[in-house]
Design a protein around this motif. Sequence first.
Motif, PDB file in Angstrom:
ATOM      1  N   GLN A 188       0.818  -1.203   0.000  1.00  0.00           N
ATOM      2  CA  GLN A 188       0.000   0.000   0.000  1.00  0.00           C
ATOM      3  C   GLN A 188       0.857   1.261   0.000  1.00  0.00           C
ATOM      4  OE1 GLN A 188      -3.190   0.024  -0.499  1.00  0.00           O
ATOM      5  NE2 GLN A 188      -3.372  -2.193  -0.423  1.00  0.00           N
ATOM      6  N   ALA A 189       2.104   1.157   0.470  1.00  0.00           N
ATOM      7  CA  ALA A 189       2.980   2.317   0.525  1.00  0.00           C
ATOM      8  C   ALA A 189       3.472   2.730  -0.863  1.00  0.00           C
ATOM      9  CB  ALA A 189       4.172   2.031   1.431  1.00  0.00           C
ATOM     10  N   GLN A 190       3.421   1.836  -1.823  1.00  0.00           N
ATOM     11  CA  GLN A 190       3.885   2.162  -3.160  1.00  0.00           C
ATOM     12  C   GLN A 190       2.815   2.964  -3.903  1.00  0.00           C
ATOM     13  OE1 GLN A 190       5.301  -1.094  -5.484  1.00  0.00           O
ATOM     14  NE2 GLN A 190       6.304  -2.081  -3.765  1.00  0.00           N
ATOM     15  N   SER A 191       3.269   3.896  -4.702  1.00  0.00           N
ATOM     16  CA  SER A 191       2.313   4.677  -5.482  1.00  0.00           C
ATOM     17  C   SER A 191       1.681   3.785  -6.539  1.00  0.00           C
ATOM     18  CB  SER A 191       3.017   5.859  -6.149  1.00  0.00           C
ATOM     19  OG  SER A 191       3.790   5.418  -7.243  1.00  0.00           O
ATOM     20  N   ARG A 192       0.472   4.145  -6.924  1.00  0.00           N
ATOM     21  CA  ARG A 192      -0.231   3.371  -7.947  1.00  0.00           C
ATOM     22  C   ARG A 192       0.552   3.335  -9.253  1.00  0.00           C
ATOM     23  NH1 ARG A 192      -4.834   2.109  -5.593  1.00  0.00           N
ATOM     24  NH2 ARG A 192      -5.972   3.583  -4.335  1.00  0.00           N
ATOM     25  N   LYS A 193       1.172   4.430  -9.614  1.00  0.00           N
ATOM     26  CA  LYS A 193       1.930   4.484 -10.866  1.00  0.00           C
ATOM     27  C   LYS A 193       3.152   3.563 -10.802  1.00  0.00           C
ATOM     28  CE  LYS A 193       2.643   5.950 -14.992  1.00  0.00           C
ATOM     29  NZ  LYS A 193       1.877   5.321 -16.053  1.00  0.00           N
ATOM     30  N   ALA A 194       3.827   3.528  -9.657  1.00  0.00           N
ATOM     31  CA  ALA A 194       4.990   2.644  -9.510  1.00  0.00           C
ATOM     32  C   ALA A 194       4.568   1.184  -9.602  1.00  0.00           C
ATOM     33  CB  ALA A 194       5.698   2.914  -8.185  1.00  0.00           C
ATOM     34  N   VAL A 195       3.437   0.838  -8.994  1.00  0.00           N
ATOM     35  CA  VAL A 195       2.944  -0.529  -9.060  1.00  0.00           C
ATOM     36  C   VAL A 195       2.558  -0.867 -10.495  1.00  0.00           C
ATOM     37  CG1 VAL A 195       1.096  -2.090  -8.328  1.00  0.00           C
ATOM     38  CG2 VAL A 195       2.216  -0.626  -6.653  1.00  0.00           C
ATOM     39  N   GLU A 196       1.891   0.058 -11.181  1.00  0.00           N
ATOM     40  CA  GLU A 196       1.517  -0.178 -12.576  1.00  0.00           C
ATOM     41  C   GLU A 196       2.755  -0.430 -13.435  1.00  0.00           C
ATOM     42  OE1 GLU A 196      -0.614   2.004 -16.384  1.00  0.00           O
ATOM     43  OE2 GLU A 196      -0.799   2.925 -14.417  1.00  0.00           O
ATOM     44  N   THR A 197       3.778   0.400 -13.240  1.00  0.00           N
ATOM     45  CA  THR A 197       5.017   0.233 -14.004  1.00  0.00           C
ATOM     46  C   THR A 197       5.677  -1.103 -13.686  1.00  0.00           C
ATOM     47  OG1 THR A 197       5.338   2.618 -14.060  1.00  0.00           O
ATOM     48  CG2 THR A 197       7.278   1.252 -14.481  1.00  0.00           C
TER      49      THR A 197
END
Length: 180
Positions: A18-27
Amino acid sequence: MKRIIILFILTATLLPMQAQSRKAVETSTDITMFVPPVAGAIMTLAHHDSDGFWQLAGSGAASVATAYALKYSIKKQRPDGSDNHSFPSNHTGFAFMGATFIGQRYGWKYSIPAYLVSGYTAWGRIHSKRHDFWDVLAGAAIGSGCALLITSPFASKNKLSIMPYFPADRGAGFHATLQF
């Protein structure tokens, strides 16, 4: 070395995401979708398994073709509203295709890290709002199904052959043959 790789995958998968940004997870899922199929390709090379390589390629082509055919015919809007190609998740399908190929071809023990990466890919597609649960479930089913239909065990005592058939007067069906 094998233990280090498994520990790395477990750590990366089980950390609080949950600490990771959505964009970082998407990438990251744009990358992790390729990890299981590439691992499968490396295993075919390590085992000098040209039949397995072509089964992996066929499974991948079938998975991607099925996913895109559904995406462009169903036209379900993504949760983030960016387009209408949400169903099914091709990222998840491709990752699960690779994991299932490894399990079918070389045994379930080899597929555990690949399934962990595939699970992260599925979770990440939902977390980044690119897909919902049904999209990733369908993608995983399509990818795994294609690999199950096309891949045969590398060192098999029994040979199972499944072929579709389409008689003119009765619809469609499957013909199965088991040699032992």
